[in-house]
Write an enzyme that holds these catalytic residues in place. Structure first.
Site, PDB file in Angstrom:
ATOM      1  N   GLU A 112       7.991 -12.520  -3.094  1.00  0.00           N
ATOM      2  CA  GLU A 112       6.717 -12.380  -3.833  1.00  0.00           C
ATOM      3  C   GLU A 112       6.043 -13.705  -4.200  1.00  0.00           C
ATOM      4  O   GLU A 112       5.645 -13.912  -5.339  1.00  0.00           O
ATOM      5  CB  GLU A 112       6.959 -11.549  -5.093  1.00  0.00           C
ATOM      6  N   GLU A 123      11.607  -1.941   0.754  1.00  0.00           N
ATOM      7  CA  GLU A 123      11.761  -1.312  -0.569  1.00  0.00           C
ATOM      8  C   GLU A 123      10.942  -0.022  -0.607  1.00  0.00           C
ATOM      9  O   GLU A 123      10.173   0.222  -1.540  1.00  0.00           O
ATOM     10  CB  GLU A 123      11.306  -2.280  -1.675  1.00  0.00           C
TER      11      GLU A 123
END
Ligand code: GLA
Length: 358
Positions: free
Chosen positions: A156, A265
């Site tokens: 991220e 995910e």
């Protein structure tokens, strides 16, 4: 028989085939054997739940530690390491013929403040933080050498939102080290375990602005000499978005960089991002169940279409009961994002994914 009867009959037969496969212990991992690995994230206590353990053994061939490998949990203080939860997961995977993903080495979140400060709580210099990063990477990757297939080296790092020319989130990593902190992290990771696969992982990777930023970032890392084996698209999606077109554009854009794509995910919330209510606590309307099943079928069709570049599809959890989406973005709301319900029973979406015609 007329065509009007034959076609629905054919669809019913295919779904029934999917059901019988799902019931006779043919798992997702077997069904997608020639396409990609199928994974699940597991939390601290999954081994105590025999229903979840059964599902894992039947359906999944690779595990991601939901929290156990993040900096805060595994390295809570400068001289304190907490390896046991990760060791247990690795041992469980090993004895059940599963592989493991390392998640994650460098991230702005779930990283304690001490990482960025000296003993007087003053910010570290670039050199000091680089050393700390390298020691952490060496310790984790050294311990699990040969036992972990690949790592989310950086998680991220790309900036959210439209109105900026910037690519990177202004994390403490970036503030102290500078824009090259990712290149440094990938270089340290390569040195620590030359055989491990190395990934860049992020969310909202189907958003056109964020996709472009991620593409630029990966290119710049490659230009700097980093080995990047795959881009992880987290896949925290919902039943309304992103569109299949945007998902496909991202798969293509990343694979054109010469890296593999991983869906790392995956879950599918029943709520769009603005919804705040707790609409599905008592029951879920058939139309919503249908929408979720349709979409799971469509995205897996798409994954199969691009199986040559997709190496792995990992769900963020196993059953709806322990999904993080029961507490995010609204605390204590009941969500149902996965393929197995709160009683670890398969949902219609599972049968739709496992139809032979997929
Ligand atoms: C991000 C992280 C995961 C996890 C989820 C929410 O996607 O990569 O480790 O924290 O958020 O559970």
């Amino acid at each position: 028989m007329t065509k009007r009867i034959l076609v629905p009959l054919f669809v019913i037969i295919l779904v029934l085939c999917g059901m019988s496969m799902a019931q006779d212990k043919t798992g997702l991992k077997d069904f997608f054997n020639n396409n990609f690995l199928v994974g699940a994230a597991t939390g601290y206590t999954f081994m105590n739940d025999s229903l979840v353990v059964d599902l894992l053994k039947t359906h999944f061939n690779i595990l991601t530690p939901e929290n156990q490998g993040k900096w805060g949990p595994i390295h809570p203080q400068p001289d304190k390491w907490n390896f046991k939860p990760m060791d247990d997961l690795v041992a469980f995977a090993d004895s059940n013929n599963m592989q493991v993903i390392g998640h994650t080495l460098v991230w702005h979140s779930q990283t304690p403040n001490w990482v960025f400060e000296d003993e007087n709580k003053q910010p570290l210099s670039r050199e000091q933080l680089l050393l700390r990063m390298q020691e952490h990477i060496n310790t984790v990757m050294g311990r699990y050498k040969g036992k972990i297939l690949g790592y989310d080296v950086v998680n991220e790092a790309v900036l959210d939102g439209d109105a900026s020319e910037e690519i990177l989130r202004n994390s403490k990593w970036r503030q102290i080290i500078g824009d090259d902190y990712l290149l440094q992290a990938f270089t340290f990771a390569k040195q620590a375990d030359p055989d491990a696969q190395l990934y860049y992982n992020d969310y909202d990777m189907c958003d056109p602005v964020k996709r472009d930023r991620a593409v630029k970032l990966i290119k710049s890392l490659q230009d700097g000499g980093a080995q990047i084996d795959a881009v992880g698209m987290q896949g925290h999606w919902n039943i309304y978005s992103p569109t299949l077109e945007e998902i496909e554009k991202s798969i293509i854009a990343f694979s054109e960089l010469g890296v593999k794509v991983m869906i790392t995910e995956l879950d599918m919330s029943l709520f769009n991002s603005n919804e705040k209510g707790d609409l599905y606590r008592e029951s879920i309307p058939d139309s919503i169940v249908q929408l979720q099943s349709d979409r799971y079928e469509q995205i897996f069709k798409l994954f199969r279409k691009h199986a040559a570049v997709i190496d792995r599809v990992t769900f963020w959890g196993t059953t709806d009961r322990s999904s993080w989406l029961n507490n995010f973005p609204v605390r204590n709301r009941m969500n149902h994002p996965l393929l197995f319900d709160r009683n670890a029973q398969p949902k219609p979406a599972l049968y739709r994914i496992m139809q032979p015609s997929l």
